[in-house]
Design a protein around this motif. Sequence first.
Motif, PDB file in Angstrom:
ATOM      1  N   ARG A 192      49.404  36.133  33.356  1.00 49.95           N
ATOM      2  CA  ARG A 192      48.767  36.351  34.655  1.00 49.95           C
ATOM      3  C   ARG A 192      49.207  35.353  35.727  1.00 49.95           C
ATOM      4  O   ARG A 192      48.671  35.349  36.832  1.00 49.95           O
ATOM      5  N   ALA A 193      50.190  34.497  35.410  1.00 52.48           N
ATOM      6  CA  ALA A 193      50.617  33.491  36.378  1.00 52.48           C
ATOM      7  C   ALA A 193      51.213  34.123  37.631  1.00 52.48           C
ATOM      8  O   ALA A 193      51.048  33.607  38.729  1.00 52.48           O
ATOM      9  N   ILE A 194      51.912  35.255  37.469  1.00 54.09           N
ATOM     10  CA  ILE A 194      52.544  35.884  38.631  1.00 54.09           C
ATOM     11  C   ILE A 194      51.505  36.302  39.658  1.00 54.09           C
ATOM     12  O   ILE A 194      51.702  36.174  40.865  1.00 54.09           O
ATOM     13  N   GLU A 195      50.333  36.787  39.163  1.00 55.04           N
ATOM     14  CA  GLU A 195      49.259  37.162  40.085  1.00 55.04           C
ATOM     15  C   GLU A 195      48.678  35.932  40.783  1.00 55.04           C
ATOM     16  O   GLU A 195      48.378  35.956  41.977  1.00 55.04           O
ATOM     17  N   GLN A 196      48.551  34.830  40.044  1.00 55.73           N
ATOM     18  CA  GLN A 196      48.024  33.592  40.627  1.00 55.73           C
ATOM     19  C   GLN A 196      48.954  33.053  41.703  1.00 55.73           C
ATOM     20  O   GLN A 196      48.501  32.646  42.774  1.00 55.73           O
ATOM     21  N   VAL A 197      50.246  33.042  41.410  1.00 55.30           N
ATOM     22  CA  VAL A 197      51.216  32.534  42.370  1.00 55.30           C
ATOM     23  C   VAL A 197      51.214  33.399  43.625  1.00 55.30           C
ATOM     24  O   VAL A 197      51.223  32.890  44.750  1.00 55.30           O
ATOM     25  N   ALA A 198      51.191  34.712  43.443  1.00 56.62           N
ATOM     26  CA  ALA A 198      51.179  35.625  44.593  1.00 56.62           C
ATOM     27  C   ALA A 198      49.956  35.381  45.461  1.00 56.62           C
ATOM     28  O   ALA A 198      50.060  35.298  46.695  1.00 56.62           O
ATOM     29  N   ALA A 199      48.789  35.240  44.827  1.00 59.28           N
ATOM     30  CA  ALA A 199      47.556  35.020  45.584  1.00 59.28           C
ATOM     31  C   ALA A 199      47.596  33.682  46.308  1.00 59.28           C
ATOM     32  O   ALA A 199      47.146  33.565  47.456  1.00 59.28           O
ATOM     33  N   ARG A 200      48.140  32.662  45.651  1.00 55.86           N
ATOM     34  CA  ARG A 200      48.193  31.323  46.241  1.00 55.86           C
ATOM     35  C   ARG A 200      49.131  31.278  47.436  1.00 55.86           C
ATOM     36  O   ARG A 200      48.917  30.544  48.397  1.00 55.86           O
ATOM     37  N   LEU A 201      50.200  32.084  47.376  1.00 57.69           N
ATOM     38  CA  LEU A 201      51.170  32.104  48.465  1.00 57.69           C
ATOM     39  C   LEU A 201      50.826  33.126  49.539  1.00 57.69           C
ATOM     40  O   LEU A 201      51.432  33.141  50.604  1.00 57.69           O
ATOM     41  N   GLY A 202      49.875  34.010  49.234  1.00 53.00           N
ATOM     42  CA  GLY A 202      49.478  35.024  50.204  1.00 53.00           C
ATOM     43  C   GLY A 202      50.455  36.176  50.296  1.00 53.00           C
ATOM     44  O   GLY A 202      50.639  36.758  51.368  1.00 53.00           O
ATOM     45  N   ILE A 203      51.096  36.518  49.158  1.00 56.65           N
ATOM     46  CA  ILE A 203      52.028  37.638  49.131  1.00 56.65           C
ATOM     47  C   ILE A 203      51.582  38.628  48.064  1.00 56.65           C
ATOM     48  O   ILE A 203      50.665  38.358  47.290  1.00 56.65           O
ATOM     49  N   SER A 204      52.231  39.782  48.021  1.00 55.02           N
ATOM     50  CA  SER A 204      51.862  40.787  47.035  1.00 55.02           C
ATOM     51  C   SER A 204      52.435  40.435  45.670  1.00 55.02           C
ATOM     52  O   SER A 204      53.408  39.688  45.544  1.00 55.02           O
ATOM     53  N   ARG A 205      51.828  40.998  44.641  1.00 52.30           N
ATOM     54  CA  ARG A 205      52.304  40.801  43.268  1.00 52.30           C
ATOM     55  C   ARG A 205      53.729  41.332  43.127  1.00 52.30           C
ATOM     56  O   ARG A 205      54.575  40.712  42.474  1.00 52.30           O
ATOM     57  N   ALA A 206      54.006  42.469  43.760  1.00 54.35           N
ATOM     58  CA  ALA A 206      55.333  43.068  43.676  1.00 54.35           C
ATOM     59  C   ALA A 206      56.394  42.157  44.290  1.00 54.35           C
ATOM     60  O   ALA A 206      57.493  42.000  43.751  1.00 54.35           O
ATOM     61  N   SER A 207      56.066  41.542  45.426  1.00 58.37           N
ATOM     62  CA  SER A 207      57.024  40.637  46.061  1.00 58.37           C
ATOM     63  C   SER A 207      57.255  39.391  45.221  1.00 58.37           C
ATOM     64  O   SER A 207      58.362  38.874  45.141  1.00 58.37           O
ATOM     65  N   ALA A 208      56.191  38.927  44.577  1.00 63.29           N
ATOM     66  CA  ALA A 208      56.341  37.765  43.704  1.00 63.29           C
ATOM     67  C   ALA A 208      57.294  38.086  42.565  1.00 63.29           C
ATOM     68  O   ALA A 208      58.174  37.283  42.226  1.00 63.29           O
ATOM     69  N   TYR A 209      57.144  39.260  41.961  1.00 63.43           N
ATOM     70  CA  TYR A 209      58.061  39.684  40.904  1.00 63.43           C
ATOM     71  C   TYR A 209      59.494  39.770  41.432  1.00 63.43           C
ATOM     72  O   TYR A 209      60.453  39.394  40.759  1.00 63.43           O
ATOM     73  N   SER A 210      59.639  40.287  42.644  1.00 62.36           N
ATOM     74  CA  SER A 210      60.968  40.453  43.222  1.00 62.36           C
ATOM     75  C   SER A 210      61.654  39.110  43.431  1.00 62.36           C
ATOM     76  O   SER A 210      62.823  38.926  43.061  1.00 62.36           O
TER      77      SER A 210
END
Length: 242
Positions: A192-210
């Motif tokens: 679930r780290a990808i969701e945490q990082v996305a939320a912390r940076l204020g971006i979408s989960r999909a963009s974080a994966y990208s």
Amino acid sequence: MADRNPAPDAERDAIIAALVPLVDGIAATFGPVCEVVLHDYRHPEASVVAVAGTVTGRAAGGAMSEIGLRMLARGDEAVDELNYVTRTKGGQQLKSSTMVLRDSAGAVFGALCVNVDVTAVQQAQALLAGIGGGVSEAAATTTFGNDIDSVVEAIVDAHRLRRSRTWVQLDRAQRLELFRSLDEHGVFAVRRAIEQVAARLGISRASAYSYLSQARAATGTSSDSATDTAPASDFASPGGDA
């Protein structure tokens, strides 16, 4: 790290079990300023198998620290880190050693860690250095916690603070560098780290994966090392979440 199967797991369980009694013994030898922690890296969110001492306030069943995540990211290339100095968020200065555990095939699967609170010693050294005109060396702050989510968030926030910029102010190269650095610190080995990082940076989960995928492609890192995976349709275009 090597693939899991019943034989290696049985061997690793036996090694862990054999080391548990040493945890109390080492801590008792050095007294109340010492903490010994035994980690099983097969379970990052609850890696602490046994702990003696209260230097960092952790308990059995707790999560690994930033140092443990870094070791996890290095996999079987991880090596012992001995006599390094860190600082807790509470201001305690620690002298620590992290000794990796390997099975008979050489695969890293855990660590035995020793933390000694040297705050009083460092304060005395700082006082003497001040009198003598010297400068004491500052120690990096490290996050220790029983909750892996708080550790991941602290690593992300530390990276943001070092850059002193918001996500919007970063150009593409800087964004990729941020994700590469977080990956090297083992952040994405946690569920679930990808969701945490996305939320912390204020971006979408999909963009974080990208961005993670692009950062790994640039460094030749396999996407198979991630704990979280996403289908291709879940990836955003590189220009998303400006």
